[in-house]
Design a protein around this motif. Sequence first.
Motif, PDB file in Angstrom:
ATOM      1  N   LEU A  47      -5.950  -1.538   9.094  1.00  0.00           N
ATOM      2  CA  LEU A  47      -5.254  -2.187   7.998  1.00  0.00           C
ATOM      3  C   LEU A  47      -4.175  -3.072   8.602  1.00  0.00           C
ATOM      4  O   LEU A  47      -3.475  -2.672   9.529  1.00  0.00           O
ATOM      5  CB  LEU A  47      -4.632  -1.157   7.055  1.00  0.00           C
ATOM      6  CG  LEU A  47      -5.611  -0.430   6.135  1.00  0.00           C
ATOM      7  CD1 LEU A  47      -4.925   0.765   5.478  1.00  0.00           C
ATOM      8  CD2 LEU A  47      -6.168  -1.370   5.088  1.00  0.00           C
TER       9      LEU A  47
ATOM     10  N   GLU B 161     -11.917  -0.579  -0.526  1.00  0.00           N
ATOM     11  CA  GLU B 161     -11.765  -1.358  -1.756  1.00  0.00           C
ATOM     12  C   GLU B 161     -11.177  -2.745  -1.498  1.00  0.00           C
ATOM     13  O   GLU B 161     -11.453  -3.684  -2.231  1.00  0.00           O
ATOM     14  CB  GLU B 161     -10.868  -0.600  -2.745  1.00  0.00           C
ATOM     15  CG  GLU B 161     -10.609  -1.316  -4.055  1.00  0.00           C
ATOM     16  CD  GLU B 161     -11.854  -1.504  -4.924  1.00  0.00           C
ATOM     17  OE1 GLU B 161     -11.834  -2.387  -5.794  1.00  0.00           O
ATOM     18  OE2 GLU B 161     -12.845  -0.771  -4.727  1.00  0.00           O
ATOM     19  N   CYS B 162     -10.364  -2.860  -0.463  1.00  0.00           N
ATOM     20  CA  CYS B 162      -9.640  -4.110  -0.188  1.00  0.00           C
ATOM     21  C   CYS B 162      -9.912  -4.570   1.243  1.00  0.00           C
ATOM     22  O   CYS B 162      -8.989  -4.603   2.080  1.00  0.00           O
ATOM     23  CB  CYS B 162      -8.142  -3.895  -0.399  1.00  0.00           C
ATOM     24  SG  CYS B 162      -7.694  -3.175  -1.984  1.00  0.00           S
TER      25      CYS B 162
ATOM     26  N   ALA C 221      -6.316   6.386   2.935  1.00  0.00           N
ATOM     27  CA  ALA C 221      -6.203   5.060   3.566  1.00  0.00           C
ATOM     28  C   ALA C 221      -7.576   4.417   3.706  1.00  0.00           C
ATOM     29  O   ALA C 221      -7.712   3.196   3.529  1.00  0.00           O
ATOM     30  CB  ALA C 221      -5.522   5.180   4.925  1.00  0.00           C
TER      31      ALA C 221
ATOM     32  N   ALA D 265      -3.626   7.163  -3.512  1.00  0.00           N
ATOM     33  CA  ALA D 265      -3.302   5.949  -2.771  1.00  0.00           C
ATOM     34  C   ALA D 265      -3.528   4.770  -3.690  1.00  0.00           C
ATOM     35  O   ALA D 265      -4.436   4.780  -4.532  1.00  0.00           O
ATOM     36  CB  ALA D 265      -4.173   5.816  -1.529  1.00  0.00           C
ATOM     37  N   LEU D 266      -2.695   3.746  -3.554  1.00  0.00           N
ATOM     38  CA  LEU D 266      -2.841   2.565  -4.380  1.00  0.00           C
ATOM     39  C   LEU D 266      -2.421   1.327  -3.624  1.00  0.00           C
ATOM     40  O   LEU D 266      -1.691   1.399  -2.629  1.00  0.00           O
ATOM     41  CB  LEU D 266      -2.032   2.695  -5.668  1.00  0.00           C
ATOM     42  CG  LEU D 266      -0.532   2.849  -5.514  1.00  0.00           C
ATOM     43  CD1 LEU D 266       0.172   2.088  -6.614  1.00  0.00           C
ATOM     44  CD2 LEU D 266      -0.161   4.312  -5.599  1.00  0.00           C
ATOM     45  N   HIS D 267      -2.913   0.215  -4.111  1.00  0.00           N
ATOM     46  CA  HIS D 267      -2.561  -1.089  -3.555  1.00  0.00           C
ATOM     47  C   HIS D 267      -2.380  -2.033  -4.724  1.00  0.00           C
ATOM     48  O   HIS D 267      -3.118  -1.984  -5.703  1.00  0.00           O
ATOM     49  CB  HIS D 267      -3.675  -1.613  -2.639  1.00  0.00           C
ATOM     50  CG  HIS D 267      -3.478  -3.042  -2.259  1.00  0.00           C
ATOM     51  ND1 HIS D 267      -4.175  -4.055  -2.856  1.00  0.00           N
ATOM     52  CD2 HIS D 267      -2.619  -3.614  -1.389  1.00  0.00           C
ATOM     53  CE1 HIS D 267      -3.779  -5.198  -2.347  1.00  0.00           C
ATOM     54  NE2 HIS D 267      -2.832  -4.965  -1.450  1.00  0.00           N
TER      55      HIS D 267
ATOM     56  N   VAL E 262       1.639   0.801   5.651  1.00  0.00           N
ATOM     57  CA  VAL E 262       1.239   1.767   4.635  1.00  0.00           C
ATOM     58  C   VAL E 262       2.419   2.717   4.464  1.00  0.00           C
ATOM     59  O   VAL E 262       2.813   3.394   5.412  1.00  0.00           O
ATOM     60  CB  VAL E 262      -0.023   2.552   5.059  1.00  0.00           C
ATOM     61  CG1 VAL E 262      -0.399   3.582   4.005  1.00  0.00           C
ATOM     62  CG2 VAL E 262      -1.181   1.599   5.336  1.00  0.00           C
TER      63      VAL E 262
ATOM     64  N   ILE F 262       0.868  -1.169   0.000  1.00  0.00           N
ATOM     65  CA  ILE F 262       0.000   0.000   0.000  1.00  0.00           C
ATOM     66  C   ILE F 262       0.907   1.223   0.000  1.00  0.00           C
ATOM     67  O   ILE F 262       1.829   1.314   0.818  1.00  0.00           O
ATOM     68  CB  ILE F 262      -0.903   0.045   1.247  1.00  0.00           C
ATOM     69  CG1 ILE F 262      -1.820  -1.176   1.304  1.00  0.00           C
ATOM     70  CG2 ILE F 262      -1.728   1.345   1.262  1.00  0.00           C
ATOM     71  CD1 ILE F 262      -2.551  -1.320   2.636  1.00  0.00           C
TER      72      ILE F 262
ATOM     73  N   ILE G 145      -8.480   2.661   0.489  1.00  0.00           N
ATOM     74  CA  ILE G 145      -7.851   1.346   0.338  1.00  0.00           C
ATOM     75  C   ILE G 145      -8.600   0.317   1.179  1.00  0.00           C
ATOM     76  O   ILE G 145      -8.898  -0.788   0.720  1.00  0.00           O
ATOM     77  CB  ILE G 145      -6.354   1.403   0.741  1.00  0.00           C
ATOM     78  CG1 ILE G 145      -5.572   2.332  -0.187  1.00  0.00           C
ATOM     79  CG2 ILE G 145      -5.743   0.004   0.791  1.00  0.00           C
ATOM     80  CD1 ILE G 145      -5.487   1.878  -1.636  1.00  0.00           C
TER      81      ILE G 145
ATOM     82  N   ILE H  11       0.772   5.614  -0.330  1.00  0.00           N
ATOM     83  CA  ILE H  11       0.033   6.866  -0.392  1.00  0.00           C
ATOM     84  C   ILE H  11       1.045   7.957  -0.709  1.00  0.00           C
ATOM     85  O   ILE H  11       2.104   8.026  -0.082  1.00  0.00           O
ATOM     86  CB  ILE H  11      -0.696   7.167   0.930  1.00  0.00           C
ATOM     87  CG1 ILE H  11      -1.745   6.078   1.207  1.00  0.00           C
ATOM     88  CG2 ILE H  11      -1.344   8.562   0.897  1.00  0.00           C
ATOM     89  CD1 ILE H  11      -2.457   6.221   2.531  1.00  0.00           C
TER      90      ILE H  11
END
Length: 142
Positions: free
Chosen positions: A61, A40-41, A34, A123-125, A65, A13, A37, A15
């Motif tokens: 989480l 979505e996950c 956050a 932000a991405l995962h 991160v 993860i 994320i 950001i």
Amino acid sequence: MDDPLVPPFDTKIAIVVRGDLPTWQRLNVTAFLASGIAAECPHLVGRPYADADGTAYLALLGMPVLIFEGSGSVLTTARERALRRGLPLAVFTSQMFATGHDAANRGAVEAVPGDELDLVGVALHGPRNGVDKVVKGVSLHP
């Protein structure tokens, strides 16, 4: 199936926030992203916490991160790289600071073409190597 919340982690993860924001805005953007994320996950959210007295706390989480900072152009590049790789992506734009609720936030994003968004955070995962390629050259937040 391997537990995604037990190291070594196959995914990451990240950001990225714009470095010229006041501290309170960087923290606010990071928190909002956050949450995207986590939404979505949900498989990345661990179990609820409890202390030795039995007081219950919310789940978090379950993996690190990584927080990066960069300029607006860095954020635009990260957005483009993530989209090319098909990675789940959350965005926060400067216009969202002027809104007061979720629907208005979505409206602020919907009003602007993607390549013209004034990004203050993303932000991405995804798989470790894919996320690493998206944030390549971006500095970790101090």
